[in-house]
Design an enzyme around this catalytic site. Sequence first.
Site, PDB file in Angstrom:
ATOM      1  N   LYS A  80      19.883 -32.907   1.449  1.00 26.88           N
ATOM      2  CA  LYS A  80      21.146 -32.231   1.124  1.00 26.88           C
ATOM      3  C   LYS A  80      21.560 -32.617  -0.291  1.00 26.88           C
ATOM      4  O   LYS A  80      21.384 -33.766  -0.699  1.00 26.88           O
ATOM      5  CB  LYS A  80      22.203 -32.651   2.142  1.00 26.88           C
ATOM      6  CG  LYS A  80      23.528 -31.925   2.037  1.00 26.88           C
ATOM      7  CD  LYS A  80      24.433 -32.268   3.216  1.00 26.88           C
ATOM      8  CE  LYS A  80      25.779 -31.593   3.146  1.00 26.88           C
ATOM      9  NZ  LYS A  80      26.597 -31.850   4.338  1.00 26.88           N
ATOM     10  N   SER A 155      28.383 -27.995   7.129  1.00 27.34           N
ATOM     11  CA  SER A 155      28.127 -27.807   5.713  1.00 27.34           C
ATOM     12  C   SER A 155      26.672 -28.056   5.332  1.00 27.34           C
ATOM     13  O   SER A 155      26.260 -27.684   4.238  1.00 27.34           O
ATOM     14  CB  SER A 155      29.024 -28.727   4.867  1.00 27.34           C
ATOM     15  OG  SER A 155      28.666 -30.085   5.088  1.00 27.34           O
ATOM     16  N   SER A 179      28.892 -31.549  10.407  1.00 26.24           N
ATOM     17  CA  SER A 179      28.055 -30.800   9.464  1.00 26.24           C
ATOM     18  C   SER A 179      26.555 -30.925   9.645  1.00 26.24           C
ATOM     19  O   SER A 179      25.806 -30.200   9.006  1.00 26.24           O
ATOM     20  CB  SER A 179      28.410 -31.176   8.030  1.00 26.24           C
ATOM     21  OG  SER A 179      29.535 -30.434   7.654  1.00 26.24           O
TER      22      SER A 179
HETATM   23  N1  GLN Z   1      33.366 -28.249   9.035  1.00 26.23           N
HETATM   24  C1  GLN Z   1      34.001 -29.507   8.761  1.00 26.23           C
HETATM   25  C2  GLN Z   1      34.776 -29.427   7.484  1.00 26.23           C
HETATM   26  O1  GLN Z   1      34.785 -28.397   6.897  1.00 26.23           O
HETATM   27  C3  GLN Z   1      32.986 -30.589   8.735  1.00 26.23           C
HETATM   28  C4  GLN Z   1      32.348 -30.810   7.424  1.00 26.23           C
HETATM   29  C5  GLN Z   1      31.367 -31.944   7.412  1.00 26.23           C
HETATM   30  O2  GLN Z   1      31.001 -32.508   8.460  1.00 26.23           O
HETATM   31  N2  GLN Z   1      30.935 -32.301   6.237  1.00 26.23           N
HETATM   32  O3  GLN Z   1      35.392 -30.339   7.051  1.00 26.23           O
END
Ligand code: GLN
Length: 493
Positions: A80, A155, A179
């Site tokens: 990532k 994400s 994410s």
């Molecule tokens: N969807 C969640 C957010 O937007 C989780 C994001 C994540 O785990 N990085 O914050």
Amino acid sequence: MRLCDMPLYQLSAMLDEKSISAKEIAQDVMKRIGEANATVGGYITILDEKEIMESAQKTDERIAAGARRSKIDGIPYALKDNMCTKGIRTTCSSKLLENFVPVYNATVYEHLINAGGVLVGKADMDEFAMGSANENSALSFTRNPWDTKKVAGGSSGGSSATVASGQAVFSLGSDTGGSIRLPASFCGITGFKPTYSAVPRYGVIAFASSLDQVGPLTKDIRDTAIVLDEIVKYDDKDSTSAKIATNYAQNLNNNIKGMRIGVDASLVEATDEDTKAAVLTAIEKFKEMGCKIVDLSFNHNEIMVAAYYIISSAEASSNLARFDGMTYGVRREGENVIDTYVNTRSWGFGPEVKRRIMMGTFVLSSGYYDAYYKKALQDRTLIKHNFDAAFELCDCVLSPTTIFTAYDAGKKLEHPTDAYMSDVFTPMANIAGLPAASIPCGFAKNGMPIGLQLIGNSYQEQTLLNMAYAYQQETDFHLQRPKMTGEGEKDEV
Ligand code: GLN
């Protein structure tokens, strides 16, 4: 099946038997990138073919000399793009960091280098890991390999889509509120968020420091165990790092008879029809395997998403203060230093990141701290207590990973807070610091994958791995692959 579609453990065994070479695997992954990159996407930066092949060549030389370093030696993977890679740009998918080339490596990357893994590229993501669909990426695009009109989840959408489409054999993602698990669920692969502090965060660009954890995305839980063995390591550069003895792959077993699985039925009820049916079938499967179901009734379900967004935004507003055009990334000059800050941040951050910074600053401000931030911290304590109590009664908690399957791209962009509701089941594991996995448990009528979440007690990674392993021995959802349309290839498994 093509090499690029095979799981890591299988490719690793073939390398040991010398029935294939690391160069052949890398070549096939590169070929798949050529076929899938225009439709699925998933990468922000792809390394030079020459560099990738050289790295594979080194593995082949080590194998010839009888000195293969680990089970991931010679295996192509994606990182990532929030993990620092010396000499390779690391953007967090933000315009602000578009040109940022780190001068040091994240510890996790260092571990994968030492293990001999073949880095293919830096995976796309929601900007600064804020999002649930990978639609907040400022620099690239990623779609779901099962249907490229649909989102891959976020994400870590790039980390997920590249693995699901054979553009990498495994990847690392990060999980602050789901994410890793959410995109794994949307793309039909296995995602694992370890216990907070198990994997070093040094060199991983912070979103919300008390919640962030790095973990693997793979095609099979055996692969997960192999990757965890390489990255769950103490790091004196990370003050929250824990010392844990690990031997996950070796200790993997499917003897789960008598395990107690906690289920809060209201969570299963909250999902769409297909997800509910798949999760109920999975529960029956665990019963057949000799597990006992324990009824749970959490009193935090209503407040959990709000608590997560308050805590994570508060921490993000502080963490992202360092991106002011002075030290990292792009600078947009102004008349004076304040103007330069304002110009840089106004230009460089996308709308979702600005929303989080504003929300975080608001909940931390003196007039609202008690009403929001302090309250969310109290909720955090409550959630932790609830899990402590649950683990007196059961060995792990089972729930759906998501409330619905992958949806059409663009659908949730109009009302950004709608996307927040994708995270109904995942952030509780981060809030309580617990390990959690998402494994494939079925397909919706429209063909999109469904994920099952397993949450374990702190440092009980092995329990989760064994539960998932037993389940994958009995089911074949994780063996399905999306059809890739490239050069008329037939990719049915
Ligand atoms: N969807 C969640 C957010 O937007 C989780 C994001 C994540 O785990 N990085 O914050």
